[in-house]
Write an enzyme that holds these catalytic residues in place. Structure first.
Site, PDB file in Angstrom:
ATOM      1  N   GLU A 191      -4.086  17.423 -11.570  1.00  0.00           N
ATOM      2  CA  GLU A 191      -4.095  17.855 -13.309  1.00  0.00           C
ATOM      3  C   GLU A 191      -5.869  18.353 -13.189  1.00  0.00           C
ATOM      4  OE1 GLU A 191      -2.046  16.102 -16.012  1.00  0.00           O
ATOM      5  OE2 GLU A 191      -3.746  16.226 -17.602  1.00  0.00           O
ATOM      6  N   HIS A 220       9.335   9.953 -27.741  1.00  0.00           N
ATOM      7  CA  HIS A 220       8.051  10.627 -27.687  1.00  0.00           C
ATOM      8  C   HIS A 220       8.585  11.745 -27.971  1.00  0.00           C
ATOM      9  CE1 HIS A 220       5.278  11.581 -25.331  1.00  0.00           C
ATOM     10  NE2 HIS A 220       6.013  12.777 -24.008  1.00  0.00           N
ATOM     11  N   HIS A 233       1.229  12.304 -29.867  1.00  0.00           N
ATOM     12  CA  HIS A 233       0.440  11.263 -29.203  1.00  0.00           C
ATOM     13  C   HIS A 233      -0.112  10.931 -30.545  1.00  0.00           C
ATOM     14  CE1 HIS A 233       0.822  12.149 -24.436  1.00  0.00           C
ATOM     15  NE2 HIS A 233       1.290  12.101 -24.858  1.00  0.00           N
ATOM     16  N   HIS A 254       1.473  17.950 -27.158  1.00  0.00           N
ATOM     17  CA  HIS A 254       1.084  16.197 -27.058  1.00  0.00           C
ATOM     18  C   HIS A 254       0.099  15.462 -27.428  1.00  0.00           C
ATOM     19  CE1 HIS A 254       4.177  16.938 -24.077  1.00  0.00           C
ATOM     20  NE2 HIS A 254       4.641  15.873 -23.467  1.00  0.00           N
ATOM     21  N   LYS A 278       3.475  11.334 -11.246  1.00  0.00           N
ATOM     22  CA  LYS A 278       2.311  10.609 -11.903  1.00  0.00           C
ATOM     23  C   LYS A 278       3.592   9.059 -12.608  1.00  0.00           C
ATOM     24  CE  LYS A 278       0.239  13.856 -15.075  1.00  0.00           C
ATOM     25  NZ  LYS A 278      -0.303  14.142 -16.582  1.00  0.00           N
ATOM     26  N   ARG A 311       1.493  -1.471   0.047  1.00  0.00           N
ATOM     27  CA  ARG A 311      -0.077  -0.260  -0.326  1.00  0.00           C
ATOM     28  C   ARG A 311       0.827   1.240   0.000  1.00  0.00           C
ATOM     29  NH1 ARG A 311      -2.901  -3.129   3.877  1.00  0.00           N
ATOM     30  NH2 ARG A 311      -4.709  -3.982   3.391  1.00  0.00           N
ATOM     31  N   LYS A 364       8.124  22.853 -14.011  1.00  0.00           N
ATOM     32  CA  LYS A 364       6.831  21.978 -13.346  1.00  0.00           C
ATOM     33  C   LYS A 364       6.512  21.959 -11.998  1.00  0.00           C
ATOM     34  CE  LYS A 364       6.171  17.407 -13.843  1.00  0.00           C
ATOM     35  NZ  LYS A 364       6.278  16.200 -15.360  1.00  0.00           N
ATOM     36  N   ARG A 398      -2.243  21.986 -14.814  1.00  0.00           N
ATOM     37  CA  ARG A 398      -1.199  20.965 -14.474  1.00  0.00           C
ATOM     38  C   ARG A 398      -1.331  20.670 -16.882  1.00  0.00           C
ATOM     39  NH1 ARG A 398       1.454  15.814 -11.200  1.00  0.00           N
ATOM     40  NH2 ARG A 398       2.168  15.386 -12.732  1.00  0.00           N
ATOM     41  N   ASN A 441       0.890  19.386 -21.162  1.00  0.00           N
ATOM     42  CA  ASN A 441       0.656  18.932 -21.995  1.00  0.00           C
ATOM     43  C   ASN A 441       0.653  19.783 -23.507  1.00  0.00           C
ATOM     44  OD1 ASN A 441      -0.329  16.239 -20.938  1.00  0.00           O
ATOM     45  ND2 ASN A 441      -1.761  16.835 -20.323  1.00  0.00           N
ATOM     46  N   GLU A 472      11.024  18.239 -24.630  1.00  0.00           N
ATOM     47  CA  GLU A 472      10.106  18.728 -23.197  1.00  0.00           C
ATOM     48  C   GLU A 472      10.552  20.500 -22.790  1.00  0.00           C
ATOM     49  OE1 GLU A 472       7.720  17.841 -22.566  1.00  0.00           O
ATOM     50  OE2 GLU A 472       7.714  15.254 -23.330  1.00  0.00           O
TER      51      GLU A 472
END
Ligand SMILES: NC(=O)c1ccc[n+]([C@@H]2O[C@H](COP(=O)([O-])OP(=O)(O)OC[C@H]3O[C@@H](n4cnc5c(N)ncnc54)[C@H](O)[C@@H]3O)[C@@H](O)[C@H]2O)c1
Length: 365
Positions: free
Chosen positions: A237, A265, A252, A248, A143, A121, A227, A241, A245, A185
């Site tokens: 997010e 990426h 993507h 992105h 994340k 946990r 960031k 936030r 992206n 980035e």
């Protein structure tokens, strides 16, 4: 060891430091205060282990350390790898005070973080990023995830590390193509949040490409500061936030349409940022000259600026599958000046289609 910059990601009781410097790995006692017990479990891969495991172990003299190598690359960020690592933890007798350490790029950090979030946990987690993308992006913000065959990062958790050790010396062994992908980035942070940083990047790009340690430390620290500020405002997010992206949603879609093989990426994000800048200016929000500056800096960084030959319809469909779609409208992060960005679902479909069909004419006169 060169001078270090210490930043703090301020999230109340989940706050943590980001230590940035060259030659941090190997400093005895570096991680002492972040390992709660006597055990640690390092997740890495062979390429990174051969270069950086020994220095990391030298930073953990008082701890029983076990390590596991997973396969190299996105293809191994899976539930199968997760299960294998969990078996190792259980059979190795790791208890609730063990610390999980992710030593590697974003793939390693994402899966190690998800292991830390879920083993018993939740146990202590330490990020030791070794790619530029991981130093400036994936190691900060909490994340964590693994992929599902139907989509990237579909299984995961928000789980903040206890600290991030950003040793920019690790970038000296990074393949140039990966360094440039990380630069995408870095450039993104300038576009969305900091015009002065964008100017600095314009002036100092050659130093970054030449791995000048002072310039790299400045770029990493500024990126992490931006960031951290965004994550502090919106950890999960629900609002701000999303600006991270930028580029992105297009990126993507390009990754998906090229089978996740042709583009790294960061390269897909680079083209995606050129598309987002083009759309922002086509829609009349961003001056054309600024769109050209964004494209120009990305190109000078050695990143692709022209999309691969995929049809506008295929792109629209791939973007429709993107997680950022709400009520059938495509939500995109666009910019109206270098240094600011916002999420919008108001971009006219005609302009979106023009951008998708522009090819090499993106951001042109
Ligand atoms: N969690 C987040 O917020 C977040 C943000 C952005 C991206 N990501 C994730 O990050 C991943 C991509 O990360 P990445 O770009 O770091 O790729 P990666 O982890 O696959 O690393 C790229 C390559 O560099 C090698 N490598 C790593 N460090 C090295 C070093 N110092 N010297 C030599 N080789 C080295 C790796 O073995 C690998 O082959 C994706 O899975 C993406 O989803 C997560």
């Amino acid at each position: 060891m060169a001078a270090t910059t210490d930043l703090v990601v301020d999230l109340g009781e989940r706050s943590y430091p980001i230590r940035i410097g060259r030659g941090l790995l190997g400093c005895p006692g570096l991680l002492d205060e972040y390992v709660p017990g006597k055990q640690a479990f390092i997740v890495t891969n062979e390429a990174v282990r051969d270069r950086y495991l020994d220095p990391l172990l030298a930073s953990l003299p008082r701890v029983d350390v076990e390590y596991a190598c997973i396969g190299d690359g996105e293809a191994f960020k899976t539930l199968d790898t997760y299960a294998t690592l969990m078996d190792r933890l259980v059979t190795g007798g790791h208890n609730r005070t063990t610390a999980i350490i992710g030593l590697g790029g974003g793939v390693i950090g994402d899966i190690a973080g998800f292991i830390a979030a879920t083993y018993q946990r939740g146990v202590a987690f330490i990020q030791v990023p070794t790619t530029l993308l991981a130093l400036v992006d994936s190691s900060v913000g909490g994340k964590t995830a693994v992929n599902h065959p139907r989509g990237k990062n579909l299984i995961g958790a928000f789980y903040q590390p206890r600290c991030v050790i950003a040793d920019i010396g690790t970038l000296e062994t990074l393949p140039t193509r990966e360094l440039k992908a990380g630069l995408a980035e870095v450039i993104k942070y300038g576009v969305i949040r900091d015009a002065a940083f964008f100017d600095w990047l314009d002036d100092n790009l050659d130093r970054l490409l030449a791995l000048d340690a002072t310039a790299l430390a400045h770029a990493v620290a500024t990126s992490c500061r931006i960031k951290a500020a965004v994550v502090q405002t919106d950890e999960r997010e629900t609002g701000l936030r999303a600006i991270l992206n930028f580029g992105h949603t297009f990126g993507h879609a390009l990754e998906a349409l090229t089978g996740y093989e042709r583009l790294l990426h960061g390269e897909a994000v680079a083209i995606g940022m050129v598309m987002a800048a083009d759309l922002s200016s086509r829609w009349g929000k961003l001056p054309r000259a600024d769109a050209r500056r964004i494209r120009g800096l990305i190109a000078r960084a050695g990143l692709p600026v022209k999309p691969p030959p995929v049809s506008a319809d295929a792109m629209l469909e791939a973007m429709g599958m993107d997680k950022k779609v709400v009520d059938g409208r495509i939500r995109l992060v666009l910019t109206d000046a270098i240094g600011t960005a916002a999420l919008t679902d108001q971009a006219p479909e005609v302009a979106i289609r023009e951008t998708l069909e522009a090819g090499d004419a993106l951001c042109a006169e």
